[in-house]
Design a protein around this motif. Structure first.
Motif, PDB file in Angstrom:
ATOM      1  N   THR A  63      91.391 -28.271   9.195  1.00 53.92           N
ATOM      2  CA  THR A  63      90.946 -29.490   8.507  1.00 53.92           C
ATOM      3  C   THR A  63      91.199 -30.747   9.332  1.00 53.92           C
ATOM      4  OG1 THR A  63      93.105 -29.837   7.512  1.00 53.92           O
ATOM      5  CG2 THR A  63      91.544 -28.514   6.264  1.00 53.92           C
ATOM      6  N   LEU A  66      91.974 -34.293   7.671  1.00 57.73           N
ATOM      7  CA  LEU A  66      91.115 -35.464   7.470  1.00 57.73           C
ATOM      8  C   LEU A  66      90.974 -35.859   6.001  1.00 57.73           C
ATOM      9  CD1 LEU A  66      88.548 -34.542  10.196  1.00 57.73           C
ATOM     10  CD2 LEU A  66      89.946 -36.597  10.147  1.00 57.73           C
ATOM     11  N   ILE A  68      93.190 -35.407   3.642  1.00 57.57           N
ATOM     12  CA  ILE A  68      94.446 -36.058   3.266  1.00 57.57           C
ATOM     13  C   ILE A  68      94.530 -37.441   3.900  1.00 57.57           C
ATOM     14  CG2 ILE A  68      96.955 -35.907   3.493  1.00 57.57           C
ATOM     15  CD1 ILE A  68      95.731 -34.034   1.428  1.00 57.57           C
ATOM     16  N   ALA A  70      92.047 -39.423   4.421  1.00 59.88           N
ATOM     17  CA  ALA A  70      91.228 -40.316   3.598  1.00 59.88           C
ATOM     18  C   ALA A  70      91.983 -40.700   2.330  1.00 59.88           C
ATOM     19  CB  ALA A  70      89.903 -39.647   3.243  1.00 59.88           C
ATOM     20  N   VAL A 127      86.525 -40.516   6.664  1.00 58.07           N
ATOM     21  CA  VAL A 127      85.624 -39.867   5.705  1.00 58.07           C
ATOM     22  C   VAL A 127      84.419 -39.273   6.436  1.00 58.07           C
ATOM     23  CG1 VAL A 127      84.052 -40.269   3.800  1.00 58.07           C
ATOM     24  CG2 VAL A 127      86.340 -41.203   3.712  1.00 58.07           C
ATOM     25  N   MET A 131      83.539 -35.321   6.618  1.00 55.71           N
ATOM     26  CA  MET A 131      82.251 -34.739   6.248  1.00 55.71           C
ATOM     27  C   MET A 131      81.733 -33.854   7.389  1.00 55.71           C
ATOM     28  SD  MET A 131      79.009 -36.515   4.537  1.00 55.71           S
ATOM     29  CE  MET A 131      78.443 -37.622   5.776  1.00 55.71           C
ATOM     30  N   VAL A 134      83.658 -30.567   7.378  1.00 57.26           N
ATOM     31  CA  VAL A 134      83.226 -29.681   6.293  1.00 57.26           C
ATOM     32  C   VAL A 134      81.861 -29.086   6.634  1.00 57.26           C
ATOM     33  CG1 VAL A 134      82.498 -29.586   3.877  1.00 57.26           C
ATOM     34  CG2 VAL A 134      84.546 -30.853   4.504  1.00 57.26           C
ATOM     35  N   ARG A 144      80.999 -23.745  -3.039  1.00 57.62           N
ATOM     36  CA  ARG A 144      81.459 -25.130  -2.868  1.00 57.62           C
ATOM     37  C   ARG A 144      80.340 -26.157  -2.881  1.00 57.62           C
ATOM     38  NH1 ARG A 144      84.578 -21.745  -0.071  1.00 57.62           N
ATOM     39  NH2 ARG A 144      86.781 -21.772  -0.641  1.00 57.62           N
ATOM     40  N   TRP A 148      80.656 -30.339  -2.499  1.00 54.47           N
ATOM     41  CA  TRP A 148      79.966 -31.107  -1.456  1.00 54.47           C
ATOM     42  C   TRP A 148      79.298 -32.337  -2.085  1.00 54.47           C
ATOM     43  CZ3 TRP A 148      79.277 -31.436   3.768  1.00 54.47           C
ATOM     44  CH2 TRP A 148      78.127 -32.044   4.242  1.00 54.47           C
ATOM     45  N   MET A 152      79.846 -36.275  -1.465  1.00 57.58           N
ATOM     46  CA  MET A 152      78.822 -37.289  -1.206  1.00 57.58           C
ATOM     47  C   MET A 152      79.062 -38.516  -2.077  1.00 57.58           C
ATOM     48  SD  MET A 152      76.733 -36.410   1.099  1.00 57.58           S
ATOM     49  CE  MET A 152      75.584 -37.730   0.793  1.00 57.58           C
ATOM     50  N   LEU A 154      81.942 -39.523  -3.190  1.00 57.35           N
ATOM     51  CA  LEU A 154      83.085 -40.230  -2.613  1.00 57.35           C
ATOM     52  C   LEU A 154      82.657 -41.043  -1.394  1.00 57.35           C
ATOM     53  CD1 LEU A 154      85.796 -37.469  -2.935  1.00 57.35           C
ATOM     54  CD2 LEU A 154      85.956 -39.769  -3.864  1.00 57.35           C
ATOM     55  N   THR A 158      82.986 -44.979  -1.065  1.00 59.99           N
ATOM     56  CA  THR A 158      83.750 -45.557   0.043  1.00 59.99           C
ATOM     57  C   THR A 158      82.968 -46.689   0.699  1.00 59.99           C
ATOM     58  OG1 THR A 158      84.701 -43.389   0.463  1.00 59.99           O
ATOM     59  CG2 THR A 158      84.936 -45.016   2.199  1.00 59.99           C
ATOM     60  N   HIS A 244      87.298 -33.723  -7.078  1.00 62.35           N
ATOM     61  CA  HIS A 244      87.225 -33.111  -5.744  1.00 62.35           C
ATOM     62  C   HIS A 244      88.381 -32.121  -5.552  1.00 62.35           C
ATOM     63  CE1 HIS A 244      85.282 -33.261  -1.854  1.00 62.35           C
ATOM     64  NE2 HIS A 244      86.378 -33.582  -1.202  1.00 62.35           N
ATOM     65  N   GLY A 253      90.757 -22.446  -3.238  1.00 60.55           N
ATOM     66  CA  GLY A 253      91.390 -23.035  -2.067  1.00 60.55           C
ATOM     67  C   GLY A 253      90.356 -23.314  -0.994  1.00 60.55           C
ATOM     68  N   GLY A 255      87.918 -22.952   2.058  1.00 56.63           N
ATOM     69  CA  GLY A 255      87.179 -21.823   2.581  1.00 56.63           C
ATOM     70  C   GLY A 255      87.819 -21.358   3.881  1.00 56.63           C
TER      71      GLY A 255
HETATM   72  C1  HEM Z   1      86.490 -40.438   0.322  1.00 62.33           C
HETATM   73  C2  HEM Z   1      86.730 -39.498   0.461  1.00 62.33           C
HETATM   74  C3  HEM Z   1      87.178 -38.072   0.487  1.00 62.33           C
HETATM   75  C4  HEM Z   1      88.435 -37.628   0.252  1.00 62.33           C
HETATM   76  C5  HEM Z   1      89.651 -38.460  -0.095  1.00 62.33           C
HETATM   77  C6  HEM Z   1      88.391 -36.194   0.396  1.00 62.33           C
HETATM   78  C7  HEM Z   1      89.486 -35.359   0.268  1.00 62.33           C
HETATM   79  C8  HEM Z   1      89.466 -34.001   0.565  1.00 62.33           C
HETATM   80  C9  HEM Z   1      90.615 -33.179   0.784  1.00 62.33           C
HETATM   81  C10 HEM Z   1      92.080 -33.644   0.743  1.00 62.33           C
HETATM   82  C11 HEM Z   1      90.177 -31.919   1.051  1.00 62.33           C
HETATM   83  C12 HEM Z   1      91.068 -30.725   1.434  1.00 62.33           C
HETATM   84  C13 HEM Z   1      90.799 -30.251   2.851  1.00 62.33           C
HETATM   85  C14 HEM Z   1      90.799 -31.243   3.954  1.00 62.33           C
HETATM   86  O1  HEM Z   1      91.761 -32.013   4.095  1.00 62.33           O
HETATM   87  O2  HEM Z   1      89.807 -31.263   4.719  1.00 62.33           O
HETATM   88  C15 HEM Z   1      88.748 -31.918   0.942  1.00 62.33           C
HETATM   89  C16 HEM Z   1      87.903 -30.803   1.078  1.00 62.33           C
HETATM   90  C17 HEM Z   1      86.518 -30.832   0.935  1.00 62.33           C
HETATM   91  N1  HEM Z   1      85.728 -31.964   0.975  1.00 62.33           N
HETATM   92 FE1  HEM Z   1      86.402 -33.855   0.810  1.00 62.33          FE
HETATM   93  N2  HEM Z   1      87.105 -35.810   0.682  1.00 62.33           N
HETATM   94  C18 HEM Z   1      86.324 -36.936   0.762  1.00 62.33           C
HETATM   95  C19 HEM Z   1      84.981 -36.999   1.072  1.00 62.33           C
HETATM   96  C20 HEM Z   1      84.150 -35.873   1.227  1.00 62.33           C
HETATM   97  C21 HEM Z   1      82.779 -35.921   1.671  1.00 62.33           C
HETATM   98  C22 HEM Z   1      82.043 -37.196   2.096  1.00 62.33           C
HETATM   99  C23 HEM Z   1      82.309 -34.624   1.634  1.00 62.33           C
HETATM  100  C24 HEM Z   1      80.940 -34.113   1.961  1.00 62.33           C
HETATM  101  C25 HEM Z   1      79.849 -34.614   1.635  1.00 62.33           C
HETATM  102  C26 HEM Z   1      83.393 -33.787   1.174  1.00 62.33           C
HETATM  103  C27 HEM Z   1      83.310 -32.413   0.944  1.00 62.33           C
HETATM  104  C28 HEM Z   1      84.402 -31.577   0.855  1.00 62.33           C
HETATM  105  C29 HEM Z   1      84.338 -30.145   0.679  1.00 62.33           C
HETATM  106  C30 HEM Z   1      83.054 -29.296   0.479  1.00 62.33           C
HETATM  107  C31 HEM Z   1      85.659 -29.677   0.741  1.00 62.33           C
HETATM  108  C32 HEM Z   1      86.130 -28.207   0.668  1.00 62.33           C
HETATM  109  C33 HEM Z   1      86.249 -27.775   2.097  1.00 62.33           C
HETATM  110  C34 HEM Z   1      86.795 -26.388   2.290  1.00 62.33           C
HETATM  111  O3  HEM Z   1      86.867 -25.624   1.329  1.00 62.33           O
HETATM  112  O4  HEM Z   1      87.140 -26.105   3.457  1.00 62.33           O
HETATM  113  N3  HEM Z   1      84.500 -34.573   0.951  1.00 62.33           N
HETATM  114  N4  HEM Z   1      88.336 -33.210   0.654  1.00 62.33           N
END
Ligand code: HEM
Ligand code: FES
Lengths: 515, 155
Positions: A63, A66, A68, A70, A127, A131, A134, A144, A148, A152, A154, A158, A244, A253, A255
């Motif tokens: 990851t 990233l 965390i 954000a 952020v 993205m 991911v 998932r 996703w 978007m 979020l 932002t 989220h 958890g 992927g």
């Molecule tokens: C403002 C923003 C966001 C925050 C605070 C946030 C936070 C998080 C956190 C803490 C995780 C856990 C894994 C990691 O640290 O990568 C996560 C996973 C994920 N995020 Fe975000 N996220 C944000 C924006 C986004 C955006 C813009 C997308 C895509 C369009 C997205 C899609 C996902 C998906 C699909 C997962 C699951 C990934 C997996 O299972 O490996 N998130 N997010």
């Protein structure tokens, strides 16, 4: 003899510290895996974590922390933002002076303001990178897809937070950036004017007035932006973050390679060992059985590869959080957030530049406001949102680029995307565009055929070509996504560094004409 | 009769439940719909865009003067007096006068001396504004009223 009332009370008084502690900390000393798990699930703030975390999810490259990061930026922004609100006055006659007070008079006001500004920038960077991670690890795939989309949401919130915050200092930079932004909201008028229907149907004027509460940026706009920036958007953001995180848990958890891809709640279907249900079984019972059979069984099988979230996950999160704080504070000490002259509606900044992450957009807008400011962003947002629904191949999540083919496609697409974007900027700079060649051309042509729309079309064509050649939707998605990343980087760089007064092209700021 | 009611009879309890649910949904939806009208102002908070220019003899033919604070350029020609809005028709920056006409600092739109668009992203030429005279003979510009390009007010 029974105790006296006073003695009972004295005993309770003596036990007070212990009882207080026991009510606050409802578990044993967190020294064993068991008591730590207990700590995680008996605490509201910790229980968003699972009690155990998979080892693969803890790897740095899984990851890069990233998400965390954000979240950390958001927390920093909340704290510093509340502090700024102590002095900030959202009125056109006071806002600028209160910013100056914060910057020059209020104790540690300048640092708080700088940290707020820097972590806002950091959050946008993080952020976008999140993205990308991911996307490239294919972590948007079943189950998932929904998360996703939440992501978007979020992402958009932002950007909206940054945009609304930009107006608040009420300086020249703020005033003109928001004037331009609000007029982009009004740009459907370009089209309705050409068609001659603005008098009956005016979505541009409507959305502009909705945003500004007036036709020009003034007190009503400031009130609205302030309300959005300090209340509406942070609340929306907090709610979305909740969803989220909850979805991450419900989707099993993060992927990771090597787990079966199952649609949420459909686990029972894919397990051949389970007795099949009669076709007319009541669906409610069916759903319940699925949850039990799907998730619990899967976790049990994998239990050996997990570690307690306390301390492993919590420690990693703390490190990321501290890194964000450190970065924001150091940047805040080194570099001041800008504060230009008081807003003046008669003299625009020259050049009037939006914040960096909107400069690619500004480049598009300099070809056509309607196409570049609304249609292309709408295409990008809808396109990004639909990725998980149009690419249904079951690549394992957690593998960057889904393997060697994906890496090759990404590299080629990066080259293509960069070349096309450079051309899209270089051709009009050197040769002009439609209106320079045919001065009387209709605006309809300028809207439809401009470097921005051609670039978008070229990227789409490239992705379709990849789809034809490889017959893989995942590879086509990689091609398209990479192209847009390349286009974003190039146009942002051009907007930041190569555009000067009158949005003319300059290789370096030292070539800018002196006024 | 073989209508749907016969093949899928709906229990009275379900019917009442659904009816209650929909009534609530419609009531809340209607109330919300009424409330989202709130942010769209029905009266715009702007001051009048009419302002006084001065006596016609202050603008002999050949003058061209920017009115401070109004973002309006007044040009006087033998055929009369006209006022041009200096607000760029692209995204609202203020254009500046140069030898060839006008240029915009924000995204490089350029206009000729009569405000016609010659380059850049602006969708149309600069706005020409209504010029008139008050009873005392002094000129008035109404920056809220657009007129056809090339309209001069004959003094
Ligand atoms: C403002 C923003 C966001 C925050 C605070 C946030 C936070 C998080 C956190 C803490 C995780 C856990 C894994 C990691 O640290 O990568 C996560 C996973 C994920 N995020 Fe975000 N996220 C944000 C924006 C986004 C955006 C813009 C997308 C895509 C369009 C997205 C899609 C996902 C998906 C699909 C997962 C699951 C990934 C997996 O299972 O490996 N998130 N997010
Ligand atoms: S506002 Fe004048 S060119 Fe964009």
């Amino acid at each position: 003899m029974s105790k006296s009332g006073i003695a009972i009370f004295a005993e309770n008084l003596r036990a007070l510290p212990r009882h207080l502690r026991e009510s606050f900390v409802r578990h044993d000393r967190p020294v064993s895996a068991r008591s730590r798990s207990q700590a995680v699930f008996s605490n509201l703030f910790l229980h968003i974590h699972a009690t155990r975390t998979h080892l693969q999810s803890l790897r740095l490259t899984a990851t890069f922390g990233l998400g965390i990061a954000a979240t950390s930026c958001f927390i920093i922004l909340l704290v510093t933002g509340v502090l700024l609100m102590v002095y900030y006055a959202p009125s056109t006659s006071l806002a600028y002076d209160s910013m100056k007070d914060i910057h020059f008079v209020v104790p540690s006001g300048r640092l708080v303001r700088n940290v707020h500004r820097w972590s806002a920038h950091l959050m946008v960077v993080v952020v976008i990178l999140h993205m990308c991670r991911v996307f490239y690890t294919a972590s948007y795939k079943t189950p998932r897809e929904f998360n996703w989309l939440v992501g978007m949401g979020l992402f958009i919130v932002t950007l909206a937070l940054s945009f609304t915050g930009y107006l608040l200092p009420w300086d020249q930079l703020a005033f003109w950036a928001i004037t331009i932004g609000a007029n982009i909201a009004g740009s459907p008028r370009e089209l309705t004017d050409v068609l001659g229907i603005t008098a009956y149907f005016d979505p541009g004027g409507f959305s502009k007035q909705l945003l500004l509460g007036a036709n020009e940026v003034g007190q009503d706009a400031l009130t609205r932006f302030y309300l959005l920036h300090v209340m509406v958007l942070p609340l929306a953001f907090a709610a979305l973050i909740g969803v989220h995180f909850w979805r991450i848990r419900k989707d099993g958890g993060l992927g990771r390679p090597g787990i079966a891809q199952t649609a949420a709640g459909k686990g029972a279907d894919t397990d051949p060992n389970l007795p099949t249900l009669p076709a007319d079984a009541p669906t409610k019972t069916y759903g319940l059985m699925c949850v039990v059979a799907g998730k619990t069984a899967a976790t049990d099988l994998e239990i050996d590869e997990t570690v307690p979230s306390w301390p492993h996950l919590l420690r990693a999160e703390l490190v990321v959080f501290m890194a964000c704080v450190f970065l924001s504070v150091v940047l805040g000490i080194v570099a001041d957030a800008p504060l230009k002259e008081l807003a003046n509606p008669n003299i625009p900044e020259n050049p009037a530049k939006a914040p960096w992450y909107f400069l690619g957009l500004q480049e598009m807008v300099s070809y056509s406001a309607f196409m570049g400011g609304l249609i292309i962003p709408a295409i990008v947002v809808v396109g990004l949102g639909l990725i998980p629904y149009l690419d249904r191949e079951d690549d394992p999540p957690g593998v960057y680029f889904s393997g060697r083919n994906g890496r090759a496609v990404a590299l080629k697409s990066l080259l293509f995307g960069v070349t096309a974007a450079v051309l899209a900027v270089a051709v009009p700079v050197n040769f002009g565009w439609l209106r320079n060649w045919f001065p009387d051309i209709s605006q309809l042509w300028v809207i439809l055929v401009n470097p921005g729309s051609l670039l978008t079309a070229a990227y789409a064509a490239w992705s379709i070509r990849t789809l034809q050649k490889t017959r893989s939707t995942r590879l086509a998605a990689i091609a398209l996504f990479t192209c847009f990343v390349a286009g974003f980087l190039i146009t942002t760089y051009v907007g930041m560094n190569l555009r000067g007064p009158n949005w003319d092209f300059y290789w370096s700021q030292s070539d800018w004409p002196a006024h | 009769m073989s209508g749907r009611l016969e093949s899928e009879p709906i229990a009275r309890r379900d019917f009442l439940g659904l009816a209650g649910l929909w009534t609530t949904a419609i009531a809340i939806g209607g109330a919300l719909l009424g409330m989202v009208r709130l942010p769209k102002p029905s009266v715009l908070p702007e001051a009048s865009r009419r302002f006084r220019l001065g006596r016609p003899d202050e603008f002999p033919p050949g003058t061209s003067k920017v009115i401070a604070g109004q973002n309006v350029l007044v040009v006087s020609k033998p055929q009369g007096i006209a006022a041009l809005s200096l607000v760029c028709t692209h995204l609202g920056c203020i254009v500046s006068k140069n030898e060839a006409g006008f240029s915009c600092p924000c995204h490089g739109s350029a206009f000729d001396g009569d405000g016609r668009i010659v380059a850049g992203p602006a969708p149309r030429g600069l706005r020409w504004l209504q010029v008139s005279a008050a009873v005392d003979g002094r000129l008035i510009v109404n920056a809220g009223n657009e007129v056809d390009p090339g309209t001069y007010y004959r003094v």
